[in-house]
Design a protein around this motif. Structure first.
Motif, PDB file in Angstrom:
ATOM      1  N   GLU A  88      23.851  -2.837  40.813  1.00  0.00           N
ATOM      2  CA  GLU A  88      23.283  -1.642  41.409  1.00  0.00           C
ATOM      3  C   GLU A  88      23.077  -0.576  40.333  1.00  0.00           C
ATOM      4  OE1 GLU A  88      22.389  -1.534  44.493  1.00  0.00           O
ATOM      5  OE2 GLU A  88      23.351  -3.367  45.208  1.00  0.00           O
ATOM      6  N   ARG A  89      22.242   0.417  40.665  1.00  0.00           N
ATOM      7  CA  ARG A  89      22.036   1.515  39.723  1.00  0.00           C
ATOM      8  C   ARG A  89      23.374   2.173  39.380  1.00  0.00           C
ATOM      9  NH1 ARG A  89      17.463   4.480  38.847  1.00  0.00           N
ATOM     10  NH2 ARG A  89      16.486   3.591  40.710  1.00  0.00           N
ATOM     11  N   GLY A  90      23.614   2.388  38.113  1.00  0.00           N
ATOM     12  CA  GLY A  90      24.850   3.017  37.682  1.00  0.00           C
ATOM     13  C   GLY A  90      26.006   2.067  37.443  1.00  0.00           C
ATOM     14  N   ASP A  91      25.830   0.775  37.752  1.00  0.00           N
ATOM     15  CA  ASP A  91      26.897  -0.189  37.490  1.00  0.00           C
ATOM     16  C   ASP A  91      27.120  -0.345  35.990  1.00  0.00           C
ATOM     17  OD1 ASP A  91      27.561  -0.790  40.070  1.00  0.00           O
ATOM     18  OD2 ASP A  91      26.463  -2.689  40.158  1.00  0.00           O
ATOM     19  N   ARG A  92      28.386  -0.365  35.611  1.00  0.00           N
ATOM     20  CA  ARG A  92      28.786  -0.628  34.220  1.00  0.00           C
ATOM     21  C   ARG A  92      29.848  -1.714  34.307  1.00  0.00           C
ATOM     22  NH1 ARG A  92      27.649   3.972  30.831  1.00  0.00           N
ATOM     23  NH2 ARG A  92      26.061   5.205  31.886  1.00  0.00           N
ATOM     24  N   ILE A  93      29.395  -2.941  34.184  1.00  0.00           N
ATOM     25  CA  ILE A  93      30.187  -4.094  34.611  1.00  0.00           C
ATOM     26  C   ILE A  93      30.842  -4.802  33.433  1.00  0.00           C
ATOM     27  CG2 ILE A  93      30.064  -6.354  35.721  1.00  0.00           C
ATOM     28  CD1 ILE A  93      27.714  -5.236  37.376  1.00  0.00           C
ATOM     29  N   ALA A  94      32.154  -5.003  33.536  1.00  0.00           N
ATOM     30  CA  ALA A  94      32.891  -5.847  32.600  1.00  0.00           C
ATOM     31  C   ALA A  94      32.852  -7.274  33.125  1.00  0.00           C
ATOM     32  CB  ALA A  94      34.335  -5.371  32.481  1.00  0.00           C
ATOM     33  N   LEU A  95      32.315  -8.181  32.331  1.00  0.00           N
ATOM     34  CA  LEU A  95      32.263  -9.597  32.700  1.00  0.00           C
ATOM     35  C   LEU A  95      33.418 -10.295  31.986  1.00  0.00           C
ATOM     36  CD1 LEU A  95      30.671 -11.808  34.176  1.00  0.00           C
ATOM     37  CD2 LEU A  95      29.304 -12.087  32.099  1.00  0.00           C
ATOM     38  N   ILE A  96      34.403 -10.735  32.756  1.00  0.00           N
ATOM     39  CA  ILE A  96      35.619 -11.270  32.150  1.00  0.00           C
ATOM     40  C   ILE A  96      35.895 -12.681  32.644  1.00  0.00           C
ATOM     41  CG2 ILE A  96      36.584  -8.942  31.983  1.00  0.00           C
ATOM     42  CD1 ILE A  96      38.538  -9.769  34.232  1.00  0.00           C
ATOM     43  N   GLY A  97      36.760 -13.373  31.905  1.00  0.00           N
ATOM     44  CA  GLY A  97      37.154 -14.724  32.253  1.00  0.00           C
ATOM     45  C   GLY A  97      37.581 -15.458  31.005  1.00  0.00           C
ATOM     46  N   PRO A  98      38.300 -16.567  31.145  1.00  0.00           N
ATOM     47  CA  PRO A  98      38.750 -17.312  29.970  1.00  0.00           C
ATOM     48  C   PRO A  98      37.569 -17.906  29.205  1.00  0.00           C
ATOM     49  CG  PRO A  98      39.208 -18.536  31.991  1.00  0.00           C
ATOM     50  CD  PRO A  98      38.737 -17.187  32.415  1.00  0.00           C
ATOM     51  N   ASN A  99      37.804 -18.232  27.939  1.00  0.00           N
ATOM     52  CA  ASN A  99      36.762 -18.888  27.153  1.00  0.00           C
ATOM     53  C   ASN A  99      36.328 -20.178  27.841  1.00  0.00           C
ATOM     54  OD1 ASN A  99      36.883 -16.909  25.188  1.00  0.00           O
ATOM     55  ND2 ASN A  99      38.258 -18.062  23.858  1.00  0.00           N
ATOM     56  N   GLY A 100      35.019 -20.383  27.913  1.00  0.00           N
ATOM     57  CA  GLY A 100      34.490 -21.580  28.545  1.00  0.00           C
ATOM     58  C   GLY A 100      34.313 -21.473  30.043  1.00  0.00           C
ATOM     59  N   ALA A 101      34.640 -20.317  30.625  1.00  0.00           N
ATOM     60  CA  ALA A 101      34.538 -20.162  32.084  1.00  0.00           C
ATOM     61  C   ALA A 101      33.089 -20.058  32.550  1.00  0.00           C
ATOM     62  CB  ALA A 101      35.313 -18.931  32.537  1.00  0.00           C
ATOM     63  N   ALA A 121      30.096  -8.654  28.242  1.00  0.00           N
ATOM     64  CA  ALA A 121      31.180  -9.601  28.007  1.00  0.00           C
ATOM     65  C   ALA A 121      31.689  -9.367  26.596  1.00  0.00           C
ATOM     66  CB  ALA A 121      30.683 -11.042  28.152  1.00  0.00           C
ATOM     67  N   THR A 122      32.950  -9.011  26.458  1.00  0.00           N
ATOM     68  CA  THR A 122      33.525  -8.743  25.150  1.00  0.00           C
ATOM     69  C   THR A 122      35.032  -8.918  25.213  1.00  0.00           C
ATOM     70  OG1 THR A 122      33.843  -7.087  23.400  1.00  0.00           O
ATOM     71  CG2 THR A 122      33.658  -6.258  25.643  1.00  0.00           C
ATOM     72  N   HIS A 123      35.626  -9.265  24.062  1.00  0.00           N
ATOM     73  CA  HIS A 123      37.077  -9.331  23.971  1.00  0.00           C
ATOM     74  C   HIS A 123      37.688  -7.975  23.620  1.00  0.00           C
ATOM     75  CE1 HIS A 123      36.058 -13.650  23.526  1.00  0.00           C
ATOM     76  NE2 HIS A 123      37.202 -13.821  24.160  1.00  0.00           N
ATOM     77  N   ASP A 124      36.846  -6.980  23.447  1.00  0.00           N
ATOM     78  CA  ASP A 124      37.318  -5.641  23.083  1.00  0.00           C
ATOM     79  C   ASP A 124      37.779  -4.913  24.350  1.00  0.00           C
ATOM     80  OD1 ASP A 124      37.660  -2.981  22.326  1.00  0.00           O
ATOM     81  OD2 ASP A 124      36.017  -3.042  20.884  1.00  0.00           O
ATOM     82  N   ARG A 125      39.067  -5.011  24.634  1.00  0.00           N
ATOM     83  CA  ARG A 125      39.590  -4.439  25.880  1.00  0.00           C
ATOM     84  C   ARG A 125      39.511  -2.919  25.886  1.00  0.00           C
ATOM     85  NH1 ARG A 125      44.960  -8.166  27.180  1.00  0.00           N
ATOM     86  NH2 ARG A 125      43.846 -10.173  27.284  1.00  0.00           N
ATOM     87  N   TYR A 126      39.664  -2.322  24.719  1.00  0.00           N
ATOM     88  CA  TYR A 126      39.565  -0.862  24.649  1.00  0.00           C
ATOM     89  C   TYR A 126      38.168  -0.410  25.071  1.00  0.00           C
ATOM     90  CZ  TYR A 126      39.379   3.895  22.895  1.00  0.00           C
ATOM     91  OH  TYR A 126      39.206   5.265  22.802  1.00  0.00           O
ATOM     92  N   LEU A 127      37.145  -1.097  24.586  1.00  0.00           N
ATOM     93  CA  LEU A 127      35.770  -0.748  24.958  1.00  0.00           C
ATOM     94  C   LEU A 127      35.573  -0.877  26.465  1.00  0.00           C
ATOM     95  CD1 LEU A 127      32.868   0.006  24.111  1.00  0.00           C
ATOM     96  CD2 LEU A 127      32.423  -2.440  23.806  1.00  0.00           C
ATOM     97  N   LEU A 128      36.075  -1.960  27.040  1.00  0.00           N
ATOM     98  CA  LEU A 128      35.956  -2.140  28.493  1.00  0.00           C
ATOM     99  C   LEU A 128      36.682  -1.033  29.241  1.00  0.00           C
ATOM    100  CD1 LEU A 128      36.441  -6.010  28.856  1.00  0.00           C
ATOM    101  CD2 LEU A 128      34.303  -4.714  28.733  1.00  0.00           C
ATOM    102  N   ASP A 129      37.843  -0.631  28.738  1.00  0.00           N
ATOM    103  CA  ASP A 129      38.583   0.487  29.344  1.00  0.00           C
ATOM    104  C   ASP A 129      37.728   1.743  29.419  1.00  0.00           C
ATOM    105  OD1 ASP A 129      40.942  -0.833  29.774  1.00  0.00           O
ATOM    106  OD2 ASP A 129      41.982  -0.012  28.033  1.00  0.00           O
ATOM    107  N   GLN A 130      36.975   1.992  28.352  1.00  0.00           N
ATOM    108  CA  GLN A 130      36.283   3.267  28.206  1.00  0.00           C
ATOM    109  C   GLN A 130      34.965   3.346  28.975  1.00  0.00           C
ATOM    110  OE1 GLN A 130      37.764   5.915  26.508  1.00  0.00           O
ATOM    111  NE2 GLN A 130      39.443   4.427  26.607  1.00  0.00           N
ATOM    112  N   VAL A 131      34.273   2.223  29.153  1.00  0.00           N
ATOM    113  CA  VAL A 131      32.878   2.344  29.610  1.00  0.00           C
ATOM    114  C   VAL A 131      32.553   1.645  30.921  1.00  0.00           C
ATOM    115  CG1 VAL A 131      32.055   2.619  27.237  1.00  0.00           C
ATOM    116  CG2 VAL A 131      32.078   0.327  28.253  1.00  0.00           C
ATOM    117  N   THR A 132      33.495   0.919  31.543  1.00  0.00           N
ATOM    118  CA  THR A 132      33.125   0.150  32.735  1.00  0.00           C
ATOM    119  C   THR A 132      33.639   0.786  34.024  1.00  0.00           C
ATOM    120  OG1 THR A 132      35.074  -1.297  32.598  1.00  0.00           O
ATOM    121  CG2 THR A 132      33.094  -1.986  31.400  1.00  0.00           C
TER     122      THR A 132
END
Length: 202
Positions: free
Chosen positions: A1-14, A149-160
């Protein structure tokens, strides 16, 4: 949706990259459909985006070539300054740049595209801390929606502000930011809307 800032997470290979490629229509789904809304203009940043740069260009030429009509050399240099290319650095050839420098050029190009949805697959690969801060600022100021999708958890904390979790062929949507998701998971309180892969996606 408009304004969504989505963290796409899951184990490697998921299947995070596969899901992003489906959204970008780089791949076609086995079942179901991928349908974007009216006037949605997605752009896909791959893990290997920097490899698409022209090695014979300078940094300045690579950006100036895709700059919007009316942009001056000063405008281009201003953008490059935001991505830590200053002074004579803008005249370096792409071929001599480090992996991190190439990633910064690729990200700068991405933000010049006429788009309102970013699909970002590991954009922090090869980026040092100052460059990651540049990306964080760019995403924080971005007017459209994005999926990252990123392994940078700090970035996900800040922007999603929403989490999509991919595990074992299932997609679960959590309507909370990544930080709150982690906190609630630690307390065993995470819930969401699950979609089976067999249902396809629309």
């Amino acid at each position: 949706e408009r304004g969504d800032r989505i963290a796409l997470i899951g184990p490697n290979g998921a299947g995070k990259t596969t899901l992003l490629r489906l959204l970008a229509q780089e791949e076609q789904p086995d079942r179901g459909t991928v349908t974007w809304g009216h006037n949605v203009r997605p752009v896909y940043f791959t893990q290997h985006q920097a490899e698409s740069l022209d090695p014979i260009h300078t940094v300045f030429e690579e950006i100036y070539e895709v700059a919007p009509p009316g942009w001056t050399q000063t405008d281009v240099r201003g953008l490059l300054g935001r991505f830590l290319f200053r002074g004579e650095d803008v005249f370096k050839a792409i071929s001599v740049l480090s992996g991190g420098e190439r990633s910064r050029v690729a990200l700068a190009k991405l933000l010049l595209r006429p788009t309102n949805v970013l699909l970002l697959d590991e954009p922090t690969n090869h980026l040092d801390i100052p460059a990651r801060e540049v990306l964080e600022d760019a995403l924080a100021g971005y007017d459209g929606a994005f999926v990252i999708a990123t392994h940078d958890r700090y970035l996900l904390d800040q922007v999603t502000n929403k989490v999509i979790e991919v595990t074992a062929g299932k997609v679960t949507v959590h309507p909370i930011g990544y930080r709150e998701f982690v906190e609630q998971r630690g307390k065993g309180r995470v819930g969401g809307t699950r979609s089976d892969g067999d249902e396809g996606m629309r």
